[in-house]
Scaffold this active site. Structure first.
Site, PDB file in Angstrom:
ATOM      1  N   CYS A  88       2.006  36.866  17.571  1.00 23.80           N
ATOM      2  CA  CYS A  88       1.421  37.760  16.811  1.00 23.80           C
ATOM      3  C   CYS A  88       2.073  38.963  16.356  1.00 23.80           C
ATOM      4  O   CYS A  88       2.975  38.838  15.683  1.00 23.80           O
ATOM      5  CB  CYS A  88      -0.020  38.217  17.595  1.00 23.80           C
ATOM      6  SG  CYS A  88      -1.363  39.044  16.701  1.00 23.80           S
ATOM      7  N   HIS A 112      -3.226  33.585  20.606  1.00 25.07           N
ATOM      8  CA  HIS A 112      -3.280  34.245  21.996  1.00 25.07           C
ATOM      9  C   HIS A 112      -4.125  33.112  22.609  1.00 25.07           C
ATOM     10  O   HIS A 112      -4.478  32.092  22.234  1.00 25.07           O
ATOM     11  CB  HIS A 112      -3.966  35.494  21.966  1.00 25.07           C
ATOM     12  CG  HIS A 112      -3.458  36.544  21.046  1.00 25.07           C
ATOM     13  ND1 HIS A 112      -2.270  37.121  21.277  1.00 25.07           N
ATOM     14  CD2 HIS A 112      -4.025  37.148  19.909  1.00 25.07           C
ATOM     15  CE1 HIS A 112      -2.057  37.852  20.187  1.00 25.07           C
ATOM     16  NE2 HIS A 112      -3.102  37.913  19.412  1.00 25.07           N
TER      17      HIS A 112
END
Lengths: 430, 251
Positions: B92, B204
């Site tokens: 990310c 995630h």
């Protein structure tokens, strides 16, 4: 303001709240607070501000402890022996629809105590012109729904910067994010309530510098700007509450855990800082502490329920800070000689929980090594993998009722730690 | 086989918001369970970055992301370690800052580390939030002894849109979710990127909890190339994967 004092649109809106709430309760669709509030706000978007006019409103917000502190503050503002005449949202409906419903349900109450979701604090402050705003703590929670924690702190700061001395902010001086937001206010009572989870406050919210904590003391300060722990009017001490003069007063709290002593102190300071409402004067700090000392259960937290023949003590933990606080409590109890019963951990990831349970990896489950653990809830498979890497022995059972029976096989009671919707379902026996 | 393995979690004080610290813990355990002497270091941003064999960089908020990128560029250790063959998992915000450039909170381009030939800009549409399912490409790397990476599963939460340049390859093709957002009008096309021993992804979960084969790919790289690792009992991870793959697209 009474219904007669409202304009026609607001009266219509109040009627809609009542009708929708009644219908929703009869249909068995939840407790009926949110549906009615939504209907009312759809008819009159300014309904909340109108309903708050003429009342004293206290607001409680923060990542953890909102419901408990709200309930304790209601108690602290209610003189012994008198009936509770406070409008409050006890069901956890802490967004505008829930606030509307709470005020409509108690039309005659001159005092309201409202718990508010962190993301709606600014709106509630603008709508209700509160006399007290209680800011407990801020840490990571529901990142898929609520904005990142620093953005929440900025929104709080902006909301409070516009308030004059008629609004007293009661703020946790041990939380740098709360301190950053609260110091924009004109009138602040700083409370040393402690901080369970410091990982979100390492970077300075004011300048991006680094927040350093004193070793051994409660102090903290940014290394590149003037943000630092302010002097407190009251702080938690081992044996009670230390006041700014150094005097220590006793504090008795029936609710377990250090975090509940923090909630109790915040509620007591808020009660003492409040404005008189409906002819009832604010209590002193000592009076407020006495009134809340005997509260033993708030909204089912730490209550014992019987499910499938097993006695289960229900504990709520929604995010890493909340879980860490409960793990601290289990350690505290084990140290004091309480036997460690089998443990059921229940985790969901529905809308009210946040859809991403990655936060499980921020919880120090390693501390449960050696205990008997059953993983359950919608996301028990995520939890099982987390426990595997924490090297905590466990079994997994997707059905919470069956998980409780498994844990209770030995015949004794069990401890349950559950996140929001998992806790709610267990409490309501769904 | 290297007896020792140093795993470094990069700046958990800045890039630790989304549970991605779990990736380091997973790598360390999977190494230790195989008898490898693995050390896990949480490297704070106020100290020089230690040398390691395997670096994990996680997600974080906009401001800390810019600070982390500046620190890492000034520090220089990460780029030097990668040049020496160290493996990197970047997630990310961490993925974005390993690229050539990424946007700050106002959308202005900030220099990244250039470890991956990817460039991120602020997306015009809504933030990408939700479950992702993505099929690794035939050209994607494979753990030693396995025929390719299995389908990737994870949870994304980002506003950036990432273009993969000629010097890197996309990791997977999106079946569900947004990923890099490099399709027409910022829509779904590919997810993540890799080159050499550097992998970037938006996933995630943490990503290695839901994709243990990716963990073993990184461990193999960090141990010095084509090392086949003995299999572990991943039944709990497989159960999680099966559940997530069957749920994606339904809520």
């Amino acid at each position: 303001m009474t219904a007669a004092g409202l304009g026609w649109r607001s009266r219509l809106a109040v009627g809609a709240v009542r009708v929708a709430n009644g219908a929703s309760r009869r249909l068995g669709q939840g407790s009926g607070t949110v549906a009615g509030g939504r209907a009312g706000l759809a008819i009159d978007p300014s309904l909340l501000a109108r309903l708050a006019t003429g009342r004293r409103v206290a607001i409680v917000s923060g990542t953890n402890g909102k419901t408990t502190t709200t309930s304790l503050l209601v108690r602290a503002l209610t003189p012994a022996g008198s009936p509770t005449t406070v409008a409050t949202n006890t069901t956890g409906a802490n967004m505008p629809a829930g606030h509307v419903a709470a005020l409509v349900a108690s039309p005659g109450a001159s005092r309201a105590v409202l718990e508010v979701d962190e993301g709606y604090l600014a709106r509630l402050v603008a709508d209700t012109v509160p006399d007290v705003v209680v800011l407990l703590n801020l840490s990571r929670d529901q990142l898929d729904r609520v904005a990142e924690v620093r953005m929440v702190a900025d929104a709080w700061r902006e909301a409070l910067a516009g308030r004059g001395p008629e609004t007293v902010v009661v703020a946790n001086a041990d939380d740098p994010l709360v301190t950053y937001a609260a110091r924009a206010a004109t009138s602040v009572r700083w409370v040393g309530a402690g901080l369970v989870w410091g990982a979100d406050a390492v970077g300075c919210p004011a300048c991006g510098g680094r927040v350093r904590t004193d070793s051994g003391g409660p102090g903290w300060a940014c290394d590149s700007c003037d943000l630092a722990r302010p002097p407190t009017t009251a702080e938690l001490a081992d044996d009670g509450v230390r006041l700014d003069g150094g005097e220590v007063v006793a504090m008795r709290v029936a609710l377990p855990g250090r975090f509940n002593r923090a909630n109790a102190l915040m509620a007591a300071v808020a009660a003492a800082a409040s404005a008189p409402a409906g002819g009832i004067a604010a209590p002193t700090l000592t009076e407020a502490l006495e009134r809340i000392a005997t509260v033993g259960e708030v909204a089912g937290r730490f209550g014992v329920v019987r499910r499938g023949g097993v006695d289960a003590r229900l504990m709520l933990a929604k995010n890493p800070a909340g879980w860490t606080a409960i793990l601290d409590l289990l350690d505290e109890e084990a140290r004091s000689g309480r036997p460690s019963p089998p443990l059921v951990l229940a985790v969901n990831a529905r809308t009210a929980d946040g859809h991403d349970p990655s936060w499980l990896w921020d919880v120090p489950y390693e501390r449960l090594a050696g205990r008997q653990v059953v993983a359950t809830g919608d996301r028990c498979r995520d939890l099982a993998v987390r426990l595997r890497y924490a090297e905590v022995d466990h079994v997994t059972d997707t059905d919470p009722a069956s998980a409780l029976r498994r844990a209770g096989q030995g015949g004794g009671s069990v401890d349950v730690i559950a996140n929001y919707t998992a806790f709610r379902d267990l409490r309501e026996g769904r | 086989m290297t007896a020792r393995l140093d795993i470094v979690v990069v700046y958990p004080d800045l890039l630790g918001t989304y549970g991605d610290g779990g990736n380091g813990a997973i790598l360390a355990r999977r190494a230790a369970w195989r008898g490898i002497d693995a050390t896990l270091v949480q490297a704070s941003s106020d100290r020089p970055l230690p040398r390691g064999d395997l670096y994990c960089i996680g997600g974080g908020e906009d401001g800390p992301q810019v600070r982390a990128a500046r620190n890492l560029v000034a520090d220089g250790t990460l780029a030097a370690a990668v040049a020496d063959g160290a493996a990197v998992l970047a997630v990310c915000a961490g993925y974005q800052l390993t690229g050539r450039a990424f946007p700050d909170a106002s959308g202005r381009a900030v220099d990244g580390l250039g470890l991956l030939d990817v460039t991120t800009v602020k997306g015009r549409g809504r933030r990408a939030v939700g479950e992702v399912v993505a099929d690794p490409l035939p050209s994607s790397p494979s753990p030693a002894g396995r025929a390719g990476l299995p389908v990737l599963t994870g949870f994304e939460n980002h506003a950036g849109r990432t273009a993969v340049g000629a010097g890197a390859s996309p990791l997977a093709r999106v079946r569900h979710g947004i990923g890099n957002g490099d399709g027409p009008d910022g829509g779904a096309a590919t997810e993540g990127a890799w080159s050499g021993h550097v992998v970037g992804t938006y996933l995630h979960g943490p990503v290695l909890a839901r994709n243990p084969a990716l963990a073993d790919l990184l461990l193999g790289w960090a141990l010095g190339g084509d090392v086949a690792l003995e299999p572990l009992d991943d039944r709990e991870e497989e159960a999680l994967r099966a559940e997530r793959l069957s749920r994606a697209g339904r809520r």
